[in-house]
Design a protein around this motif. Structure first.
Motif, PDB file in Angstrom:
ATOM      1  N   ARG A  20     -71.874 -16.393  28.025  1.00 20.84           N
ATOM      2  CA  ARG A  20     -71.360 -15.021  28.031  1.00 20.84           C
ATOM      3  C   ARG A  20     -71.829 -14.233  26.808  1.00 20.84           C
ATOM      4  NH1 ARG A  20     -65.018 -16.288  29.796  1.00 20.84           N
ATOM      5  NH2 ARG A  20     -65.546 -18.038  31.163  1.00 20.84           N
ATOM      6  N   LEU A  21     -72.269 -14.930  25.786  1.00 21.02           N
ATOM      7  CA  LEU A  21     -72.747 -14.279  24.566  1.00 21.02           C
ATOM      8  C   LEU A  21     -74.191 -13.830  24.802  1.00 21.02           C
ATOM      9  CD1 LEU A  21     -72.115 -13.542  21.630  1.00 21.02           C
ATOM     10  CD2 LEU A  21     -72.996 -15.790  20.970  1.00 21.02           C
ATOM     11  N   VAL A  22     -74.396 -12.532  24.925  1.00 18.58           N
ATOM     12  CA  VAL A  22     -75.705 -11.985  25.292  1.00 18.58           C
ATOM     13  C   VAL A  22     -76.566 -11.723  24.072  1.00 18.58           C
ATOM     14  CG1 VAL A  22     -76.850 -10.023  26.401  1.00 18.58           C
ATOM     15  CG2 VAL A  22     -74.755 -10.951  27.387  1.00 18.58           C
ATOM     16  N   HIS A  23     -75.936 -11.282  22.982  1.00 18.86           N
ATOM     17  CA  HIS A  23     -76.723 -10.899  21.800  1.00 18.86           C
ATOM     18  C   HIS A  23     -75.821 -10.984  20.576  1.00 18.86           C
ATOM     19  CE1 HIS A  23     -80.054  -8.793  19.754  1.00 18.86           C
ATOM     20  NE2 HIS A  23     -79.111  -8.189  19.059  1.00 18.86           N
ATOM     21  N   VAL A  24     -76.386 -11.462  19.462  1.00 24.52           N
ATOM     22  CA  VAL A  24     -75.658 -11.512  18.194  1.00 24.52           C
ATOM     23  C   VAL A  24     -76.524 -10.867  17.120  1.00 24.52           C
ATOM     24  CG1 VAL A  24     -74.582 -12.954  16.432  1.00 24.52           C
ATOM     25  CG2 VAL A  24     -74.477 -13.648  18.815  1.00 24.52           C
ATOM     26  N   ARG A  25     -75.917 -10.036  16.317  1.00 24.83           N
ATOM     27  CA  ARG A  25     -76.627  -9.416  15.206  1.00 24.83           C
ATOM     28  C   ARG A  25     -75.749  -9.534  13.954  1.00 24.83           C
ATOM     29  NH1 ARG A  25     -80.806  -5.344  15.251  1.00 24.83           N
ATOM     30  NH2 ARG A  25     -81.104  -6.068  17.392  1.00 24.83           N
ATOM     31  N   THR A  26     -76.320 -10.016  12.880  1.00 30.61           N
ATOM     32  CA  THR A  26     -75.587 -10.116  11.624  1.00 30.61           C
ATOM     33  C   THR A  26     -76.036  -8.991  10.701  1.00 30.61           C
ATOM     34  OG1 THR A  26     -75.351 -12.511  11.800  1.00 30.61           O
ATOM     35  CG2 THR A  26     -75.065 -11.544   9.612  1.00 30.61           C
TER      36      THR A  26
ATOM     37  N   LEU B 285     -72.430  -9.089  21.369  1.00 30.47           N
ATOM     38  CA  LEU B 285     -72.362  -8.410  22.664  1.00 30.47           C
ATOM     39  C   LEU B 285     -72.025  -9.459  23.718  1.00 30.47           C
ATOM     40  CD1 LEU B 285     -75.472  -6.033  22.467  1.00 30.47           C
ATOM     41  CD2 LEU B 285     -73.176  -5.739  21.519  1.00 30.47           C
ATOM     42  N   TRP B 286     -71.006  -9.207  24.495  1.00 28.45           N
ATOM     43  CA  TRP B 286     -70.389 -10.217  25.344  1.00 28.45           C
ATOM     44  C   TRP B 286     -70.305  -9.701  26.774  1.00 28.45           C
ATOM     45  CZ3 TRP B 286     -68.138 -14.873  23.441  1.00 28.45           C
ATOM     46  CH2 TRP B 286     -67.337 -15.586  24.341  1.00 28.45           C
ATOM     47  N   GLN B 287     -70.731 -10.516  27.726  1.00 31.75           N
ATOM     48  CA  GLN B 287     -70.645 -10.123  29.136  1.00 31.75           C
ATOM     49  C   GLN B 287     -69.688 -11.040  29.884  1.00 31.75           C
ATOM     50  OE1 GLN B 287     -74.206 -10.358  31.753  1.00 31.75           O
ATOM     51  NE2 GLN B 287     -73.701  -8.234  32.240  1.00 31.75           N
ATOM     52  N   PRO B 288     -68.662 -10.482  30.527  1.00 33.99           N
ATOM     53  CA  PRO B 288     -67.741 -11.322  31.298  1.00 33.99           C
ATOM     54  C   PRO B 288     -68.484 -12.083  32.395  1.00 33.99           C
ATOM     55  CG  PRO B 288     -66.816  -9.138  30.965  1.00 33.99           C
ATOM     56  CD  PRO B 288     -68.239  -9.074  30.507  1.00 33.99           C
ATOM     57  N   PRO B 289     -67.959 -13.236  32.800  1.00 30.84           N
ATOM     58  CA  PRO B 289     -68.675 -14.075  33.774  1.00 30.84           C
ATOM     59  C   PRO B 289     -68.559 -13.534  35.199  1.00 30.84           C
ATOM     60  CG  PRO B 289     -66.552 -15.030  33.282  1.00 30.84           C
ATOM     61  CD  PRO B 289     -66.681 -13.843  32.379  1.00 30.84           C
ATOM     62  N   GLU B 290     -69.518 -13.940  36.016  1.00 34.30           N
ATOM     63  CA  GLU B 290     -69.422 -13.639  37.447  1.00 34.30           C
ATOM     64  C   GLU B 290     -68.372 -14.527  38.092  1.00 34.30           C
ATOM     65  OE1 GLU B 290     -72.893 -13.672  39.807  1.00 34.30           O
ATOM     66  OE2 GLU B 290     -73.853 -12.000  38.772  1.00 34.30           O
ATOM     67  N   GLN B 291     -67.651 -13.968  39.062  1.00 30.25           N
ATOM     68  CA  GLN B 291     -66.641 -14.713  39.796  1.00 30.25           C
ATOM     69  C   GLN B 291     -67.204 -15.146  41.154  1.00 30.25           C
ATOM     70  OE1 GLN B 291     -62.537 -12.769  38.329  1.00 30.25           O
ATOM     71  NE2 GLN B 291     -63.858 -11.314  39.364  1.00 30.25           N
TER      72      GLN B 291
ATOM     73  N   LEU C  36     -65.797  -9.890  12.046  1.00 28.57           N
ATOM     74  CA  LEU C  36     -66.391 -10.147  13.360  1.00 28.57           C
ATOM     75  C   LEU C  36     -66.057  -8.978  14.271  1.00 28.57           C
ATOM     76  CD1 LEU C  36     -67.696 -12.035  15.538  1.00 28.57           C
ATOM     77  CD2 LEU C  36     -65.376 -12.940  15.927  1.00 28.57           C
ATOM     78  N   ALA C  37     -67.049  -8.488  15.005  1.00 31.89           N
ATOM     79  CA  ALA C  37     -66.829  -7.446  16.010  1.00 31.89           C
ATOM     80  C   ALA C  37     -67.466  -7.908  17.314  1.00 31.89           C
ATOM     81  CB  ALA C  37     -67.440  -6.122  15.567  1.00 31.89           C
ATOM     82  N   VAL C  38     -66.689  -7.853  18.390  1.00 30.74           N
ATOM     83  CA  VAL C  38     -67.164  -8.302  19.695  1.00 30.74           C
ATOM     84  C   VAL C  38     -67.040  -7.153  20.687  1.00 30.74           C
ATOM     85  CG1 VAL C  38     -66.914  -9.975  21.561  1.00 30.74           C
ATOM     86  CG2 VAL C  38     -66.382 -10.643  19.205  1.00 30.74           C
ATOM     87  N   LEU C  39     -68.157  -6.742  21.278  1.00 27.30           N
ATOM     88  CA  LEU C  39     -68.142  -5.749  22.351  1.00 27.30           C
ATOM     89  C   LEU C  39     -68.153  -6.478  23.682  1.00 27.30           C
ATOM     90  CD1 LEU C  39     -68.419  -2.877  23.583  1.00 27.30           C
ATOM     91  CD2 LEU C  39     -70.903  -3.184  23.407  1.00 27.30           C
ATOM     92  N   VAL C  40     -67.071  -6.348  24.449  1.00 26.59           N
ATOM     93  CA  VAL C  40     -66.989  -6.924  25.782  1.00 26.59           C
ATOM     94  C   VAL C  40     -67.438  -5.851  26.770  1.00 26.59           C
ATOM     95  CG1 VAL C  40     -65.501  -8.039  27.478  1.00 26.59           C
ATOM     96  CG2 VAL C  40     -65.060  -8.354  25.041  1.00 26.59           C
ATOM     97  N   ALA C  41     -68.579  -6.066  27.390  1.00 29.80           N
ATOM     98  CA  ALA C  41     -69.159  -5.033  28.250  1.00 29.80           C
ATOM     99  C   ALA C  41     -68.316  -4.832  29.506  1.00 29.80           C
ATOM    100  CB  ALA C  41     -70.583  -5.408  28.633  1.00 29.80           C
ATOM    101  N   ALA C  42     -68.115  -3.579  29.856  1.00 29.41           N
ATOM    102  CA  ALA C  42     -67.442  -3.251  31.107  1.00 29.41           C
ATOM    103  C   ALA C  42     -68.468  -3.221  32.234  1.00 29.41           C
ATOM    104  CB  ALA C  42     -66.750  -1.900  30.990  1.00 29.41           C
ATOM    105  N   ASP C  43     -67.975  -3.311  33.456  1.00 34.28           N
ATOM    106  CA  ASP C  43     -68.830  -3.088  34.617  1.00 34.28           C
ATOM    107  C   ASP C  43     -69.031  -1.586  34.737  1.00 34.28           C
ATOM    108  OD1 ASP C  43     -69.873  -5.267  35.785  1.00 34.28           O
ATOM    109  OD2 ASP C  43     -68.410  -5.450  37.401  1.00 34.28           O
ATOM    110  N   ASP C  44     -69.949  -1.077  33.945  1.00 31.87           N
ATOM    111  CA  ASP C  44     -70.141   0.360  33.801  1.00 31.87           C
ATOM    112  C   ASP C  44     -71.628   0.586  33.554  1.00 31.87           C
ATOM    113  OD1 ASP C  44     -70.426   2.661  31.555  1.00 31.87           O
ATOM    114  OD2 ASP C  44     -68.745   3.144  32.878  1.00 31.87           O
TER     115      ASP C  44
END
Length: 779
Positions: free
Chosen positions: A31-37, A273-279, A409-417
């Motif tokens: 689910r972790l798509v991208h990490v930037r420090t 940057l975080w993407q929720p999983p497919e169901q 730590l900052a986590v962006l959980v992407a919406a279906d948008d």
């Protein structure tokens, strides 16, 4: 107010990498798509200015502050020289110390005058919480002889009188300035005569129509102060924005010097940057549910975290689901997780703020960084439930963690948008692209006209007032004369009515506040503005407050009351509406082959027609008609047309046109925030296979604010970039028929019907194939 300290405290032991590793354990890693420090940065310090009053120096030395960051010193020097200045540096960069040095020094020097008040200052904040936070800092400093007072809607009459006659530094907000101080300026004349400084904090909030209102209020203030012989210096503080000089000039109508080089130190920040999983059904897990799981994980391990959601309902659901998850794990502690949003009563907000400061509260769901509006030490992490709308908001929210020099730590959980999906595959647009410019139109006639009436009631208007309000003053005042609002006399334009014009003019365009009342106890649970009430607290709606569900039994708009009863019916509700638009004027046109792009004034008429009952699975189990009043909006729009034969060339049959245009409209709304300082909730849209004003298939996107907010105009200017990104997004989506990540909209009044994703690709590709080469731009 952070600056270099003689004995810096040891940073907390929070390790953002370990926290992220905990979140990505097991199958979650995908689910972790991208990490930037963002690396740590050393601070750059400069010596103490020699002009600072000894009392101020002593107070700050008592706080351990004896040197300044370079940007603080630059702001202080410019303001001390009497130049308007805007400081636009990162969150927790100590902006307030830059303006407090000259302000407090002037106030201290003024105590030696015969009146004991040779200098005064105003501090304006967009929220009460931010003003209270600033007041607490000043009372802690306790500079001898400087009387600090907070003036807001809760201030008693007797206290207001004392503030008017004795306070040196008044902390207030633009609303009270508009409704109280300016209409009653004669009673404030001794304060205004001595006015040396005006501080405008968090000025990046003042964009769009709200920004135009605040711009008019600031100009009215400077005009009235000049009447008493004062020419105050204005210091504006902002999160990082593009073109800060332009923003300052738009707000004040005068030249402003920008300070943008942030010299404060920063510990490293890990951004994920975080993407929720497919169901199982192929759709992704909801952003709110995924954010609640992450918040529960962080709270369980003792990480104090704020989760930002996009809506008030989202805030309630994040908090409720987080509590449920912790309880299911046996890790729940009463009061450990809460929601914080607008519409709460003041005492509720204060209690939550205190619990957060004391770390009794480890998890907080909030609607935005500015609604939080307070400086909380010790926050470790931020979870963003969906893209917050702009890069400026993203960095503002991310900066709410690590505010005392600790890593974060900052986590962006992407919406279906559409925009969230696009940014996951283009992270450079977050990390390597400058933040947006704030867009506002201080000459918006729907805003400036009523403020000119208010200004005329304060002091008669003359042609010289173009100095304050711009060149449209004579034309607008004549329109007010024709409407019977002002009367023209040889010496100027005068207000002639018995009531105060400011009483009928709301800065925040919220309309009448509707109280939400428990029908059984009579307790007021909260408030909601009238327009939002039509979609959220209509009869039959499910309303959530601090995790408890209520059903609305009655909405009385005349009495401004919605009655609710506690209880969970087992479903949520969603309002459906219908919109039409009428073109009032065309102000710009571009020709792309057979296509035409326009910008201009439109009137949008909307009516809520029904609501749906929706099970947690997403299944709609009923649709119920509503009889609610229409709402009309005169605003600015951008629209494009294509003839029917061109749509046929794109491969669209007559039956496919409505769904294709509707899908293109939704995707366009979702992508405009890539270019304009807004989010999709600031915008509206309409599409039709045949519009009577254009005579053609038409797609429109409009500003959701009276008179317009500048977003549609930006879309018109950047149409090639905007629509190209829209096509790329829809074309690249892996769904079959259209999904929330490309063409479905969470705010669609017709329930996302009809939608044709393939048709949207065809029509957008055909539209862009006709554009002239010289209008193509790169984002």
């Amino acid at each position: 107010m952070a600056a270099h300290r003689t004995d810096p405290p040891e940073p907390p032991g929070f390790d953002p990498r370990s926290a992220l590793a905990h979140l990505t354990r097991g199958q979650r890693a995908e689910r972790l798509v991208h990490v930037r420090t963002l690396p740590a940065r050393e601070g750059r310090v400069v010596p103490w200015p020699d002009w600072v009053a000894p009392e101020v120096t002593a107070a700050l030395l008592g706080e351990g502050i004896d040197t300044l960051w370079e940007h603080q010193a630059r702001v202080a020097e410019l303001a001390h020289e009497g130049r308007h200045v805007l400081v636009a540096t990162g969150t927790a960069s100590g902006k307030s110390l830059g303006f407090l040095l000259p302000v407090l020094t002037a106030l201290c020097d003024g105590t030696g005058s015969g009146t004991g008040r040779g200098a005064t200052a105003l501090y304006l904040a967009p929220t009460k919480a931010l003003g209270a936070d600033q007041a607490e800092r000043l009372h802690t400093l306790a500079v001898p002889g400087v009387r600090v007072a907070t003036l807001d809607g809760d201030t008693p009459t007797e206290e207001r009188r004392w503030i008017r006659d004795h306070a040196h530094y008044v902390l207030t907000n633009p609303d009270l300035l508009h409704h109280t101080l300016l209409p009653g300026h004669e009673r404030w004349r001794t304060f205004l005569r001595a006015l040396r400084y005006v501080v405008v904090d968090e000025c990046h909030v003042y964009r769009g129509v709200f920004g135009a209102h605040v711009s008019a209020v600031l100009r009215r203030l400077l005009r009235v102060a000049a009447r008493y012989g004062a020419r105050p210096t204005v210091v504006l503080a902002s999160a990082t924005v593009a073109e800060p000089e332009v923003l300052g000039r738009a707000l004040l109508g005068q030249e402003v010097v920008a300070v943008t080089q942030d010299a404060s130190p920063r510990r490293e920040t890990v951004v994920a940057l975080w993407q929720p999983p497919e169901q199982d059904d192929g759709r992704r897990r909801g952003t709110v549910a995924e954010s609640a799981s992450l918040l529960a994980d962080l709270v369980e391990t003792g990480v104090q975290t704020v989760a930002f959601a996009r809506s008030r309902q989202g805030v309630e659901v994040v908090a409720s689901r987080t509590r449920d998850e912790l309880d299911a794990r046996g890790a729940g502690v009463p009061g450990q997780v809460a929601a914080y949003r607008g519409g709460y009563l003041p005492e509720e907000r204060r209690a939550l703020e205190g619990a957060l400061r004391g770390r009794q509260l480890l998890g907080l769901a909030a609607t935005s960084a500015l609604e939080l509006g307070i400086d909380i030490a010790g926050l470790d992490a931020v979870v963003m439930s969906g893209w917050p709308g702009t890069r400026a908001s993203f960095w503002q929210q991310a900066g709410r963690a690590g505010r005392r020099g600790a890593p974060s730590l900052a986590v962006l959980v992407a919406a279906d948008d559409p925009l969230d999906t696009y940014l996951l595959t283009h992270p450079e647009l977050i990390f390597e692209t400058p933040v947006e410019a704030c867009v506002l139109d201080p000459e918006n006639p729907y805003v400036l006209g009523p403020h000119l009436a208010a200004a005329a009631a304060e002091l008669p208007l003359t042609r010289d007032d173009v100095e304050w309000f711009g060149p449209t003053v004579p034309a607008l005042t004549e329109q007010l004369v024709a409407g019977g609002v002002l009367r023209r006399r040889p010496t100027g334009w005068f207000w002639v009515r018995p009531e105060r014009p400011s009483d009928h003019l709301q800065l925040r365009d919220a309309g009448q506040a509707v109280q939400i009342v428990d029908a059984r106890s009579g307790r007021v649970l909260g408030t909601v503005d009238e327009d939002r009430a039509l979609t959220t607290v209509h009869a039959g709606a499910v309303y959530v407050h601090q995790g408890q569900r209520h059903v609305v039994t009655d909405l009385d708009l005349e009495a401004a009351v919605a009655l609710v009863v506690a209880g969970d019916p087992g479903w949520s509700t969603r309002a459906r509406s219908e919109s039409t638009f009428t073109v009032r004027s065309r102000e710009g046109e571009e020709v792309w082959g057979a296509a035409r792009l326009h910008t201009g004034r439109v009137e949008v008429t909307t009516r809520v027609t029904s609501f749906q009952r929706i099970l947690p699975t997403g299944e709609v189990i009923g649709t119920h008609a509503l009889e609610l009043p229409e709402r009309s909006l005169l605003t600015q729009a951008v629209w494009w047309t294509l003839p029917e034969d061109e749509l046929a060339l794109a491969g669209l049959g007559e039956d496919a046109v409505p769904g294709a245009l509707h899908a293109a409209e939704h995707a366009s709304i979702g992508m405009l925030p890539l270019l304009a300082t807004c989010d999709r909730w600031d915008l509206g849209g309409v599409s039709t296979a045949l519009h009577p004003d254009t005579g053609l298939p038409t797609v429109m996107v409009y500003d959701g604010h009276p008179g317009g907010a500048g977003f549609a105009r930006r879309g018109f200017r950047e149409a090639a970039s905007w629509l190209t990104a829209t096509l790329d997004l829809v074309q690249a989506c892996s769904c079959q028929a259209g999904c929330p990540a490309c063409v479905q909209s969470p705010k669609c009044g017709s329930g996302n019907e009809p939608l044709d994703r393939a048709g949207a690709v065809a029509v957008l590709a055909h539209l862009l194939s006709e554009r002239p080469v010289d209008v193509a731009r790169v984002i």
